[in-house]
Design an enzyme around this catalytic site. Structure first.
Site, PDB file in Angstrom:
ATOM      1  N   SER A 180     -11.428   5.680  15.785  1.00  0.00           N
ATOM      2  CA  SER A 180      -9.787   4.852  16.082  1.00  0.00           C
ATOM      3  C   SER A 180     -10.138   4.383  14.436  1.00  0.00           C
ATOM      4  O   SER A 180      -8.771   3.698  14.639  1.00  0.00           O
ATOM      5  CB  SER A 180     -10.280   4.027  16.756  1.00  0.00           C
ATOM      6  OG  SER A 180     -10.654   4.635  18.227  1.00  0.00           O
ATOM      7  N   ASP A 200      -6.470   7.687  27.902  1.00  0.00           N
ATOM      8  CA  ASP A 200      -7.299   8.983  28.143  1.00  0.00           C
ATOM      9  C   ASP A 200      -5.560   9.828  29.319  1.00  0.00           C
ATOM     10  O   ASP A 200      -5.867  11.363  28.521  1.00  0.00           O
ATOM     11  CB  ASP A 200      -8.095   8.836  28.920  1.00  0.00           C
ATOM     12  CG  ASP A 200      -9.425   8.357  27.820  1.00  0.00           C
ATOM     13  OD1 ASP A 200      -9.144   8.344  26.688  1.00  0.00           O
ATOM     14  OD2 ASP A 200     -10.521   7.651  28.112  1.00  0.00           O
ATOM     15  N   LYS A 257     -15.426  -0.908  29.729  1.00  0.00           N
ATOM     16  CA  LYS A 257     -13.992  -0.195  30.196  1.00  0.00           C
ATOM     17  C   LYS A 257     -13.853  -0.588  31.863  1.00  0.00           C
ATOM     18  O   LYS A 257     -12.553  -1.505  31.882  1.00  0.00           O
ATOM     19  CB  LYS A 257     -14.002   1.037  30.270  1.00  0.00           C
ATOM     20  CG  LYS A 257     -14.131   1.415  29.241  1.00  0.00           C
ATOM     21  CD  LYS A 257     -13.781   2.928  28.938  1.00  0.00           C
ATOM     22  CE  LYS A 257     -13.946   3.783  27.668  1.00  0.00           C
ATOM     23  NZ  LYS A 257     -13.422   5.269  27.802  1.00  0.00           N
TER      24      LYS A 257
END
Ligand code: ATR
Length: 280
Positions: free
Chosen positions: A22, A106, A71
């Site tokens: 990232s 996603d 998450k």
């Protein structure tokens, strides 16, 4: 930990600090768009995550990506959109009118990569999805949102596939691995969301030659970049979408939300990340 950065900065929060691509992606976009901003990795243990996130803007961050194991906590600590809620996990946080919001990118990473690699893929009458974990949820949400009428969902642990079918409704049909051979000739879209085929993992045993000639094959695994599944699909002349493409496209929305500009997924960016992948 970072405090009081002057230029807008985002971070990737995980534990332990994993090697991530990232920063390469966001630094490339900051550089090419001429934006003064930052993107750093923050290793935050689970018992400090809530405090870190609640003080995110005090720490000087305009938002964050969230990875394992945070998450689900990120979802609980923010105002999630439909995608994050359906996936049951948030990977992107940002502030809107001072409120901490979350999404799961996603979904669009998967869908936008398919649109880029195999336009028209959504004419598929039937899809076959392998795997029923977190990544599969994002795929199912995207496929249903784009109007795919039937998704056969295969998983080693059938119970998990059944649970997702219960959540996503009658378009998702749970099936066992023994049915894959019979389903392949009908699958206009095949998606691997399992870790099979990943470096160091077991191979994915499947005969891509049984797929229809117009089938599109997507693999979420990106190490190796060209998985045996994608290689087999290409050898049969099928269109493919790889996991690196999904990784790049999923990063777009976060950048846009944090820095206010729409970044492009370019061949140059892809080459940069590919070079990093071949190092590992
Ligand atoms: P992710 O968030 O990446 O989806 P996950 O939630 O751990 O990760 O899910 C991994 C998926 O790969 C699951 O569908 C898992 O099958 P089970 O639900 O039966 O565990 C699948 N998977 C992992 N290793 C596998 C193997 N050796 N054979 C078949 N499926 C496997």
């Amino acid at each position: 930990m970072t405090t009081g950065t002057k230029t807008p900065a985002a971070c990737l929060i995980g534990w332990p600090a994993a090697h991530s691509r990232s920063p390469i992606i966001h630094h490339y976009w900051l550089r090419t768009l001429g934006i003064e901003g930052g993107y750093v990795i923050e290793a935050v243990p689970p018992d400090e995550f809530a405090d870190f996130v609640l003080r995110l803007s005090h720490r000087g961050f305009v938002g964050a990506n969230v990875t394992r194991p945070h998450k689900e906590s990120a979802l609980a600590l923010s105002k999630p959109d439909d995608r994050a809620r359906a996936v049951g996990a948030a990977n992107t946080l940002w502030f809107k009118d001072g409120e901490l919001c979350s999404t799961n990118t996603d979904v669009e990473g998967f869908i936008n990569n398919l649109d880029a690699c195999a336009p028209g893929w959504d004419k598929a009458a039937e899809a076959l999805v392998l795997g029923a974990g977190g990544a599969s949820r994002a795929v199912l949400f995207g496929l249903i949102e784009r109007g795919i009428k039937r998704v056969h969902l295969v998983n080693r642990t059938l119970e998990r596939a059944r649970a997702l079918a219960d959540q996503f409704g009658p378009k998702v049909v749970p099936v066992g691995w023994e049915q894959v051979r019979d389903l392949l000739p009908r699958a206009n879209l095949l998606v691997n969301t399992t870790s099979l085929g990943q470096k160091g993992q077991l191979a994915l045993e499947l005969d891509a030659g049984l797929l229809p000639s117009d089938a599109v094959v997507a693999d979420l695994v990106y190490v190796p970049l060209q998985t045996p599944l994608l290689a087999a699909a290409q050898s049969h002349g099928l269109k493919t979408a790889d996991g690196l493409g999904m990784l790049l496209y999923q990063a777009v929305r976060g950048f846009e939300l944090w820095f206010g500009r729409h970044p492009e997924v370019t061949p140059e960016l892809r080459a940069l990340v590919e070079a990093d992948l071949t190092k590992t």
